[in-house]
Design a protein around this motif. Structure first.
Motif, short mmCIF file in Angstrom:
data_model
loop_
_atom_site.label_atom_id
_atom_site.label_comp_id
_atom_site.label_asym_id
_atom_site.label_seq_id
_atom_site.Cartn_x
_atom_site.Cartn_y
_atom_site.Cartn_z
N GLN A 146 1.00 -1.07 0.11
CA GLN A 146 0.06 0.04 0.16
C GLN A 146 0.88 1.32 -0.04
N HIS A 147 0.39 2.41 -0.37
CA HIS A 147 0.96 3.58 -0.63
C HIS A 147 0.37 4.54 0.48
N VAL A 148 0.90 5.72 0.74
CA VAL A 148 0.25 7.02 1.68
C VAL A 148 0.54 7.96 0.50
N VAL B 111 -0.28 17.51 -2.47
CA VAL B 111 -0.46 15.92 -2.10
C VAL B 111 0.04 15.17 -3.27
N LYS B 112 0.89 14.13 -2.91
CA LYS B 112 1.33 13.17 -3.86
C LYS B 112 1.56 11.78 -3.08
N PRO B 113 1.29 10.75 -3.92
CA PRO B 113 1.20 9.42 -3.28
C PRO B 113 2.83 8.77 -3.19
N TYR B 114 3.05 7.87 -2.28
CA TYR B 114 4.47 7.30 -2.04
C TYR B 114 4.28 6.03 -1.40
N THR B 115 5.28 5.20 -1.94
CA THR B 115 5.08 3.76 -1.48
C THR B 115 6.09 3.46 -0.46
N PRO B 116 5.77 3.31 0.89
CA PRO B 116 6.89 3.08 1.95
C PRO B 116 7.76 1.79 1.64
N PHE C 66 10.96 5.92 2.63
CA PHE C 66 10.55 6.30 1.13
C PHE C 66 11.83 6.21 0.15
N LEU C 67 11.70 5.39 -0.74
CA LEU C 67 12.70 6.06 -2.01
C LEU C 67 12.07 7.05 -3.00
N ILE C 68 12.39 8.05 -2.90
CA ILE C 68 12.02 9.22 -3.81
C ILE C 68 12.91 9.78 -4.87
N LYS C 69 12.34 9.95 -5.96
CA LYS C 69 13.23 10.32 -7.03
C LYS C 69 12.91 11.84 -7.20
N ILE C 70 13.55 12.62 -7.14
CA ILE C 70 13.90 14.04 -7.19
C ILE C 70 13.56 14.60 -8.72
N PRO D 229 14.03 17.87 -11.06
CA PRO D 229 14.13 19.15 -10.59
C PRO D 229 13.01 20.20 -11.08
N ALA D 230 12.34 19.82 -12.15
CA ALA D 230 11.07 20.63 -12.62
C ALA D 230 9.65 20.10 -12.15
N GLY D 231 9.61 19.06 -11.05
CA GLY D 231 8.55 18.85 -10.42
C GLY D 231 7.99 19.80 -9.43
N LEU D 232 6.74 19.56 -9.02
CA LEU D 232 5.99 20.27 -8.19
C LEU D 232 6.42 19.95 -6.91
N PHE D 233 6.39 18.68 -6.66
CA PHE D 233 6.45 18.44 -5.10
C PHE D 233 7.81 17.95 -4.77
N THR D 234 8.57 16.91 -5.39
CA THR D 234 9.77 16.71 -4.96
C THR D 234 10.86 17.67 -4.42
N PRO D 235 10.96 18.64 -5.41
CA PRO D 235 12.16 19.69 -5.04
C PRO D 235 11.82 20.29 -3.65
N GLY E 162 11.80 1.97 -12.97
CA GLY E 162 12.29 3.21 -12.27
C GLY E 162 12.01 3.15 -10.86
N THR E 163 11.14 4.13 -10.28
CA THR E 163 10.59 4.22 -8.97
C THR E 163 9.38 3.44 -8.81
N GLY E 164 9.13 2.62 -9.92
CA GLY E 164 8.07 1.64 -9.89
C GLY E 164 8.52 0.31 -9.10
N PHE E 165 9.94 0.30 -8.54
CA PHE E 165 10.48 -0.72 -7.70
C PHE E 165 10.07 -0.52 -6.45
N THR E 166 9.43 0.73 -5.82
CA THR E 166 9.12 0.84 -4.36
C THR E 166 8.35 -0.20 -3.97
N PRO E 167 7.03 -0.68 -4.41
CA PRO E 167 6.08 -1.61 -4.00
C PRO E 167 6.78 -2.88 -3.91
P1 FAD Z 1 5.66 16.54 -11.29
O1 FAD Z 1 5.32 18.02 -11.13
O2 FAD Z 1 4.44 15.51 -11.29
O3 FAD Z 1 6.51 16.24 -12.63
C1 FAD Z 1 7.38 15.09 -12.78
C2 FAD Z 1 7.91 15.19 -14.07
O4 FAD Z 1 7.25 15.27 -15.05
C3 FAD Z 1 8.96 16.40 -13.87
O5 FAD Z 1 10.26 16.18 -14.65
C4 FAD Z 1 8.14 17.61 -14.84
O6 FAD Z 1 8.89 18.26 -15.29
C5 FAD Z 1 7.30 16.68 -15.66
N1 FAD Z 1 6.11 16.99 -16.19
C6 FAD Z 1 5.16 17.37 -15.42
N2 FAD Z 1 4.06 17.85 -15.97
C7 FAD Z 1 4.24 17.50 -17.35
C8 FAD Z 1 3.54 17.70 -18.65
N3 FAD Z 1 2.40 17.99 -18.64
N4 FAD Z 1 4.39 17.27 -19.61
C9 FAD Z 1 5.66 16.88 -19.64
N5 FAD Z 1 6.40 16.68 -18.73
C10 FAD Z 1 5.63 17.07 -17.53
N6 FAD Z 1 7.47 8.16 -6.77
C11 FAD Z 1 8.61 7.84 -5.92
O7 FAD Z 1 9.78 8.35 -6.20
N7 FAD Z 1 8.65 7.05 -5.04
C12 FAD Z 1 7.51 6.29 -4.54
O8 FAD Z 1 7.73 5.43 -3.74
C13 FAD Z 1 6.41 6.32 -5.44
N8 FAD Z 1 4.91 5.78 -5.15
C14 FAD Z 1 4.08 6.30 -5.90
C15 FAD Z 1 2.86 5.40 -5.67
C16 FAD Z 1 1.79 5.66 -6.40
C17 FAD Z 1 0.50 4.96 -6.17
C18 FAD Z 1 1.95 6.58 -7.17
C19 FAD Z 1 0.47 6.78 -8.39
C20 FAD Z 1 2.82 7.30 -7.74
C21 FAD Z 1 4.17 7.19 -6.74
N9 FAD Z 1 5.38 7.83 -7.20
C22 FAD Z 1 6.43 7.50 -6.42
C23 FAD Z 1 5.28 9.00 -7.98
C24 FAD Z 1 4.95 10.29 -7.24
O9 FAD Z 1 3.64 10.33 -6.75
C25 FAD Z 1 4.89 11.64 -7.88
O10 FAD Z 1 4.40 11.35 -8.99
C26 FAD Z 1 6.54 11.84 -8.23
O11 FAD Z 1 7.31 12.12 -7.02
C27 FAD Z 1 6.42 13.30 -9.02
O12 FAD Z 1 6.10 14.33 -8.54
P2 FAD Z 1 6.47 15.97 -8.61
O13 FAD Z 1 5.44 16.56 -8.05
O14 FAD Z 1 7.87 16.28 -8.19
O15 FAD Z 1 6.52 15.90 -10.10
#
Ligand code: FAD
Ligand code: NAD
Length: 367
Positions: free
Chosen positions: A155-157, A169-174, A196-200, A202-208, A245-250
């Protein structure tokens, strides 16, 4: 003193009761189910309110009470499995007799389908953060002493941070903190750490933002969700794990649990898809585990390898899967778990159906 009634709907009419000694209060939940364990119950004590969520099949039974007197922040939780009884035992701040347990709060004594419950969060402290690959880190969070929560395997949280005034809010798998430690089941009740193993990205919303947290900062952690059931592993002979990739976590806890707790298990094979060698999470631990435990094999497949890579290449494909998914015997009991980017999982599930794996033999991890 007996408080309150039976809940009226649902499969099993759970109920609760309470009693006390000079120094302790005991809240008892009668689930009327036998397959109850320490991960079936989540307890949060907050500002003298007690919130206990018990999972009974696909239902959630909630006890939510504003306590009449003060209690200490830590407490114990016991489960008597054969009668389906859960006991939560807080310590009173003052040794005195309570006239009543307290007053009901929102949704107290209700039994509702689990899918209809909202997410409930508690603040957890960042204890450590360790590099695992160039972009993936192992985060350790500590639950508050006033919470009892164990995330079931598979399961994830949801993690929640407030970023520029908005809650994200984003889901992650312990995961376990390593693949090589002895795995204990049931998890010790005083287990307060979640890894948690979490990939950062750089252009993401949550992980940075998560990456910018300092040790000691807080992240909110939700109740667990997910539809993997540990019973899917019972009497299993072949377990195949397809991770990208991080699909390894579960796969981490599923793998550890299966190798430790499923005596019928003959083979566990992980096919791990990554872009490059540098992206492979816990490569040396996986190789060590394969060396140590002859039931376990790992195969790495790279989609963007350097010219030196001698191993398998490409994306998930019929050729790769038909060669990899060999049962140890014709009629062996098998489960294939798959997790990764959505297109990877979708293609994989389709290929598995083409290879005649039944619905029950496939588990895909999704949100
Ligand atoms: P986002 O803002 O979502 O962006 C991710 C990447 O996509 C960035 O490189 C961004 O630039 C690019 N991007 C964003 N929007 C677009 C777009 N419209 N077009 C093209 N590119 C785009 N992750 C883990 O690392 N570990 C886990 O254990 C884990 N467990 C998960 C469990 C579940 C059930 C699910 C559904 C996901 C899980 N994830 C896990 C993924 C995690 O929830 C996030 O999606 C991830 O961390 C990215 O979040 P972010 O907000 O940093 O990036
Ligand atoms: P990544 O971009 O590093 O890719 C890893 C591998 O996935 C690639 O080498 C390739 O083999 C495969 N892949 C990627 N895109 C593909 C496509 N379009 N078609 C076929 N195969 C493809 O992966 P990442 O950045 O680590 O992302 C992991 C993904 O896993 C995220 O989308 C995350 O949300 C998801 N995830 C889901 C869960 C879950 O649902 N329970 C848990 C953890 C991670």
């Amino acid at each position: 003193q007996v408080t309150d009634t039976l809940a009226k709907e649902g499969p099993s009419s759970p109920s609760y009761d309470w009693f006390q000694t000079d120094s302790l209060v005991t809240v008892v939940i009668y689930t009327k189910q036998k397959d109850i364990s320490l991960d079936s119950v989540i307890v949060d004590l907050r500002d003298d309110s007690l919130r206990v969520e018990t999972f009974i099949k696909d239902y959630s039974y909630l006890i939510h009470i504003g306590l009449s007197r003060e209690i200490q922040e830590d407490f114990s939780v016991r489960v008597v499995e054969n009668v389906g009884k859960i006991e939560i035992v807080p310590k009173k701040k003052e040794n005195a007799s309570w006239k009543c347990l307290g007053h009901p709060l929102e949704n107290h004594n209700s039994l509702i389908p689990k899918k209809d419950t909202g997410l409930y969060y508690r603040k957890c402290q960042l204890i450590s953060k360790e590099d695992v690959t160039h972009d993936t880190k192992l985060f350790c969070l500590m639950l508050p002493p006033s919470t009892h929560l164990q995330v079931p395997i598979g399961q994830h949280v949801y993690l929640k941070l407030t970023i520029a005034g908005t809650e994200i809010v984003k889901p992650y798998t312990p995961v376990s903190d390593s693949l090589l430690l002895e795995f204990k089941e049931p998890v010790l009740p005083n287990n307060k750490y979640i890894y948690f193993l979490i990939k950062i990205y750089p252009a993401g919303l949550f992980t940075p933002e998560l990456d910018h947290l300092q040790i000691g900062d807080y992240v909110s952690v939700s109740n667990p969700e997910g539809n993997f059931k540990i019973t899917q592993l019972e009497e299993l002979e072949d377990l195949f794990l397809l991770a990208a990739g991080t699909g390894f976590t579960p796969m981490v806890k599923v793998l550890n649990y299966a190798l430790t707790n499923i005596p019928s298990l003959r083979k566990v094979k992980l096919m791990f898809f990554n872009k490059t060698e540098d992206d492979i999470i816990w490569r040396s631990q996986l190789e060590k585990l394969a060396f140590k435990d002859e039931r376990f094999d790992v195969e790495f497949v790279l989609s963007a390898p350097t010219s030196e890579w001698k191993g398998k290449q490409g994306h998930i494909s019929p050729g790769l899967l038909s060669e990899f998914l060999k049962r140890s015997s014709d009629r062996s009991r098998v489960l294939v778990c798959i997790c990764g980017p959505v297109p990877f999982t979708e293609q994989g599930v389709k290929l598995l159906h083409d290879l005649n794996f039944s619905k029950d033999e496939i588990h895909s991890f999704t949100a």
